[in-house]
Design an enzyme around this catalytic site. Structure first.
Site, mmCIF file in Angstrom:
data_model
loop_
_atom_site.group_PDB
_atom_site.id
_atom_site.type_symbol
_atom_site.label_atom_id
_atom_site.label_comp_id
_atom_site.label_asym_id
_atom_site.label_seq_id
_atom_site.Cartn_x
_atom_site.Cartn_y
_atom_site.Cartn_z
ATOM 1 N N VAL A 271 -15.490 -18.968 6.969
ATOM 2 C CA VAL A 271 -14.472 -19.887 7.474
ATOM 3 C C VAL A 271 -13.858 -19.348 8.755
ATOM 4 O O VAL A 271 -13.584 -20.081 9.701
ATOM 5 C CB VAL A 271 -13.385 -20.121 6.398
ATOM 6 C CG1 VAL A 271 -12.222 -20.923 6.988
ATOM 7 C CG2 VAL A 271 -13.970 -20.861 5.208
ATOM 8 N N ASP A 318 -31.922 -47.228 42.688
ATOM 9 C CA ASP A 318 -32.682 -48.191 43.475
ATOM 10 C C ASP A 318 -31.806 -48.670 44.629
ATOM 11 O O ASP A 318 -30.646 -48.271 44.751
ATOM 12 C CB ASP A 318 -33.176 -49.345 42.606
ATOM 13 C CG ASP A 318 -32.024 -50.163 42.006
ATOM 14 O OD1 ASP A 318 -30.857 -49.750 42.163
ATOM 15 O OD2 ASP A 318 -32.293 -51.194 41.378
ATOM 16 N N ASP A 612 -32.150 -51.319 36.775
ATOM 17 C CA ASP A 612 -31.796 -52.589 36.143
ATOM 18 C C ASP A 612 -32.992 -53.339 35.571
ATOM 19 O O ASP A 612 -32.833 -54.191 34.715
ATOM 20 C CB ASP A 612 -31.065 -53.500 37.134
ATOM 21 C CG ASP A 612 -31.899 -53.780 38.383
ATOM 22 O OD1 ASP A 612 -33.018 -53.243 38.488
ATOM 23 O OD2 ASP A 612 -31.431 -54.534 39.253
ATOM 24 N N ASP A 616 -37.799 -50.049 35.319
ATOM 25 C CA ASP A 616 -36.956 -48.844 35.386
ATOM 26 C C ASP A 616 -36.746 -48.209 34.019
ATOM 27 O O ASP A 616 -36.331 -47.051 33.934
ATOM 28 C CB ASP A 616 -35.577 -49.185 35.966
ATOM 29 C CG ASP A 616 -35.647 -49.692 37.392
ATOM 30 O OD1 ASP A 616 -36.435 -49.126 38.166
ATOM 31 O OD2 ASP A 616 -34.923 -50.641 37.724
ATOM 32 N N ASN A 678 -10.334 -17.239 16.512
ATOM 33 C CA ASN A 678 -11.184 -16.965 15.355
ATOM 34 C C ASN A 678 -11.669 -15.521 15.347
ATOM 35 O O ASN A 678 -11.854 -14.932 14.279
ATOM 36 C CB ASN A 678 -12.389 -17.917 15.351
ATOM 37 C CG ASN A 678 -12.008 -19.305 14.865
ATOM 38 O OD1 ASN A 678 -10.899 -19.764 15.116
ATOM 39 N ND2 ASN A 678 -12.900 -19.975 14.169
ATOM 40 N N ASN A 706 -7.101 -22.859 11.289
ATOM 41 C CA ASN A 706 -8.129 -23.478 12.124
ATOM 42 C C ASN A 706 -7.929 -24.977 12.294
ATOM 43 O O ASN A 706 -8.396 -25.556 13.275
ATOM 44 C CB ASN A 706 -9.517 -23.198 11.548
ATOM 45 C CG ASN A 706 -9.912 -21.744 11.688
ATOM 46 O OD1 ASN A 706 -9.176 -20.948 12.261
ATOM 47 N ND2 ASN A 706 -11.064 -21.371 11.156
ATOM 48 N N THR A 709 -2.878 -24.795 13.413
ATOM 49 C CA THR A 709 -2.434 -23.929 14.500
ATOM 50 C C THR A 709 -3.455 -23.890 15.634
ATOM 51 O O THR A 709 -3.088 -23.768 16.804
ATOM 52 C CB THR A 709 -2.192 -22.504 13.983
ATOM 53 O OG1 THR A 709 -1.435 -22.567 12.776
ATOM 54 C CG2 THR A 709 -1.426 -21.690 14.993
ATOM 55 N N ASP A 710 -4.750 -23.974 15.314
ATOM 56 C CA ASP A 710 -5.794 -23.955 16.344
ATOM 57 C C ASP A 710 -5.998 -25.319 16.986
ATOM 58 O O ASP A 710 -6.066 -25.456 18.201
ATOM 59 C CB ASP A 710 -7.125 -23.481 15.752
ATOM 60 C CG ASP A 710 -7.134 -21.982 15.520
ATOM 61 O OD1 ASP A 710 -6.095 -21.349 15.746
ATOM 62 O OD2 ASP A 710 -8.177 -21.456 15.096
#
Length: 801
Positions: A271, A318, A612, A616, A678, A706, A709-710
């Site tokens: 984790v 083009d 277009d 193409d 981490n 994680n 707070t992260d």
């Protein structure tokens, strides 16, 4: 033609009956191109889980449940679903936008059924139907001409060539290639002049455009640069996790710790090593960019495409309709005593030249020898003839009043062999013959010429031909004009003789006014723009100079003729450098577009392809970022594209690239932030385990960090607008990873600073204060929270590029 009608059980005059239509519709199916098999909602949702980071989190979740850590397992499961749901919502919205676009483009067609004209949905056409075509119509299916009046069709959607193709009812040999089948009309092409009736021979996927569309599926789409880089980063994180878990497990085993504790430590490390917030923040950052662009009429079909735009080093485009207006305009006027360039037209009107007989006569011919239909809102017809009407209007001519005054009596339609069009109009007590066409054919039918002094013998024809060649060499299309008057309407052959020459006009499809600014921005950003067109090299060079893609002093080597690119797989070093240095590719066939994209990718370029047409589509799919036009783009091009420009503006790609660069810069900010946070968690848990300190962090606490707070500080970093001068920087090296060596150094320094604080508090509270394990854990936990919140201020002030 009778054999074709018999084979399809149709009638050339009456068309099909209702019963025949029902039978043919059941037999042949609807007249629609087979769509790519749509992914179900569940497949789209499940594909969100196909990510290495998700795999590790899933493994950690399984371990948590296996050892009865239900709370940790549920928390990880929540992370997985939040990430998947965000990605699903954005991709599904993009799919719905494309579906809405497809519904908008559905058309109706004019057919003859049961002997009567009818308007029906194009999808309900069947083989044997007789369709009625007029200038401006899009051909709804492949068909054999049964009648026409000076019909000309633009087949650029199939061939890439912008030149109109003159059609005929002639019987051809079965072995004639498609490009030479002048007695056929093809689905998706546009009628630019004349009228016609055709019997439908093929519909849906059996049409030429349908077959080409199916070939598009053979072009393999490469993974986006962001996908590659995130996958590489994920592999490093997975390797780090495995090594750490193995080392800690072996150490814990020799320390005599029990299996359950070892498993919990393994879950904690897994984790801690994987930044759960990375997929969430990356998805939200990309989604935010996607939403911003959609407000500016740029639809992004895949989240990763937003960032890929920011890495683009080459943009292939083009010419017609992308860099130009896709409509002709009068660019140069040459009379006997008058020469006007396009820069002078804005201040030049017929009011201040009403005594110029030649100019007055030319305007009459331009308006009367012209089949443009005057609608309430727009004009329909051949682009050259529409340009003449606009020119006359700008010169102060009342088109409707002139046509009413000079009523048309007779017309000789444009003929591809004669290359002339003539009309006879009533003018008071005599007849006015008007003629226009190719100068080399018209000029030898003239024996006199009109000037400001009157009408004189026409000398110097060779000089006029040289003048026309000079104008054509600049990329303009040239047309000559003549007239004569007579008491009675002469026979058709006599109408074409003894004409009075007036002058000539040069036409050009003008560049879009905003393209030059966008190309200058690309140059400053180090992005190379490549023009790929089927037009003549001189025409291509002229437009390239107008939009700032080429400078007048640039050498001829900047323009490459398609005939020199026949063997792209085996080019020598000299030709290779020639291609890499060129900016314009003219007379290119559809297959060469795909070859060129492959060539640039092999030379480590991130390629954007704007197109277009069906021709193409393979190149659009193969490119790193495929861009299709939303208004005039074909369904095949839009289907395989990553980006759709709803306003058909080349400048919209500049907005998208700016957004993509900003997003990558933001991704780097929050990746460094997340990894450093981490890393502090990993080192803290590892050292505490190896040194028999109380666990500073538990798996659930790490997950909380994680996710809360992260994630929120990282989200703030990920949603920034980007630096103002971001388009002044050159493109990044496509091989450069998200986290460079310099950034890894910063990540380690930030992570170690936090680690020292956490372990210091852990050791102090354990050895000096003699607190219990739970109190030590709380103190370490809060210290880490504070350290991570302060860490966010390290990133914005740092040069992260």
């Amino acid at each position: 033609m009778i054999e074709v009608a018999e084979a399809l059980n149709s009638d050339i005059k009456r068309g099909l009956s209702d019963d025949q239509v029902r039978r043919n519709l059941s037999r042949y199916g609807e007249n629609i191109l087979k769509e790519h098999k749509k992914k179900s909602i569940w497949i789209i949702f499940l594909q969100q889980f196909l990510d290495p980071i998700i795999y590790i989190l899933t493994g950690a979740m399984v371990l948590a449940f296996a050892f009865s850590d239900v709370l940790e397992g549920l928390a990880i499961l929540a992370v997985l679903f939040i990430t998947a749901i965000l990605g699903f919502i954005m991709e599904y919205q993009a799919i719905r936008s494309v579906e809405a676009l497809r519904r908008i483009t559905r058309k109706v067609s004019t057919v003859i059924r049961n002997g009567r004209l009818a308007q029906i949905k194009t999808r309900h056409l069947v083989p044997g139907d007789i369709i009625v075509l007029a200038a401006g119509d899009i051909v709804p299916a492949d068909g054999r001409l049964i009648w026409h009046q000076s019909i000309a069709i633009n087949e650029s959607v199939l061939t890439g060539e912008s030149n109109q193709v003159e059609k005929t009812e002639a019987i051809l040999k079965p072995s004639v290639p498609i490009t030479d089948q002048v007695n056929m009309v093809f689905k998706g092409t546009t009628v630019v002049r004349g009228n016609a009736k055709a019997m439908i021979t093929e519909t849906g996927n059996k049409t030429i455009i349908g077959r080409i569309s199916m070939l598009t599926q053979e072009a393999q789409k490469v993974r986006s640069p962001l996908e590659k880089k995130l996958a590489k980063l994920s592999r490093w994180l997975i390797l780090l996790t495995i090594v750490l878990v193995f080392v800690i497990a072996i150490t814990a085993f020799f320390q005599g710790r029990d299996l359950l504790l070892m498993a919990k430590i393994g879950v904690a490390l897994a984790v801690a090593a994987i930044p759960e917030g990375l997929p969430i923040v990356a998805t939200i950052a990309l989604a935010r960019g996607m939403i911003r662009l959609s407000r500016k009429k740029v639809i992004i079909k895949h989240l990763e495409a937003v960032q890929t735009l920011g890495e683009t080093t080459i943009v292939c485009t083009d010419k017609t309709g992308t860099l130009t207006e896709n409509k002709m305009s009068v660019h140069q006027l040459e009379l006997m005593d008058l020469s006007i360039g396009h820069h002078e037209f804005s201040s030049f009107t017929i009011e201040n030249q009403n005594d110029d007989a030649a100019l007055n006569q030319l305007l009459k011919v331009a308006v009367l020898c012209n089949n443009t239909r005057l609608g309430e809102k727009d004009l329909k017809g051949d682009s050259i003839e529409i340009a003449l009407v606009h020119f006359a209007e700008n010169m102060g001519v009342d088109i409707r009043a002139m046509r009413k005054e000079y009523r048309e009596l007779y017309e000789i339609p444009f003929d591809p062999e004669r290359k002339l069009m003539l009309t006879a109009n009533a003018e008071k007590d005599h007849k006015l013959i008007c003629a226009k066409g190719a100068l080399e054919n018209l000029i030898y039918r003239c024996d006199r010429a009109v000037s400001g002094d009157g009408i004189d013998l026409f000398d110097g024809k060779s000089a006029w031909l040289q003048k026309a060649d000079l104008i054509a060499s600049k990329g303009l299309r040239v047309m000559g004009f003549a007239y004569k008057t007579c008491i009675e309407l002469p026979p058709e052959e006599d109408m074409q003789r003894d004409l009075i020459f007036i002058g000539l006009i040069g036409f050009l499809d003008p560049p879009r006014i905003d393209v030059k600014t966008a190309i200058n921005t690309y140059k400053e950003a180090g992005i190379k723009v490549i023009m790929i067109t089927g037009d003549h090299p001189n025409t291509a060079r002229k437009i390239a100079e107008e939009v700032g893609l080429l400078e007048p002093e640039d050498s001829e080597s900047m323009v490459v003729h398609g005939k020199s690119l026949t063997e792209m797989d085996s080019v020598d070093a000299s030709l290779e450098q020639h291609i890499l240095g060129a900016k314009v590719f003219a007379r290119m066939v559809p297959e060469q577009k795909l070859d060129l994209v492959n060539f640039y990718q092999k030379h480590n370029h991130v390629v954007g392809m704007i197109g277009d047409g069906v021709n193409d589509a393979p190149a659009i799919k193969k490119a790193d970022i495929g861009i299709a036009m939303g208004i005039r783009g074909t369904e095949a091009a839009r289907e395989v594209a990553d980006v759709i420009l709803m306003d058909d503006k080349f400048t919209s790609t500049e907005l998208a690239i700016r957004q993509g660069r900003s997003i990558f810069q933001n991704i780097r900010h929050f990746v460094v932030y997340l990894l450093s946070c981490n890393l502090a968690e990993i080192i803290s848990v590892a050292i505490a385990t190896l040194s028999n300190l109380p666990m500073p962090l538990l798996p659930l606490q790490i997950l909380f960090l994680n996710l809360v707070t992260d994630v929120f500080p990282a989200l703030a970093l990920g949603l920034g607008k980007g630096e103002p001068g971001i388009m002044d920087e050159p493109p990044r090296d496509p091989k450069e990873p998200i986290v460079t060596k310099k950034l890894w150094q910063s990540t380690i320094v930030y992570g170690l600073c936090i680690t020292v604080s956490v372990l210091g508090v852990t050791a102090y509270s354990h050895f000096i204060l003699n607190y219990s394990a739970s109190v030590v854990n709380n103190m370490a936990f809060y210290t880490l929270i504070l350290g991570q919140l302060l860490n966010v201020f390290n990133l914005p002030a740092r040069n992260i590029s």
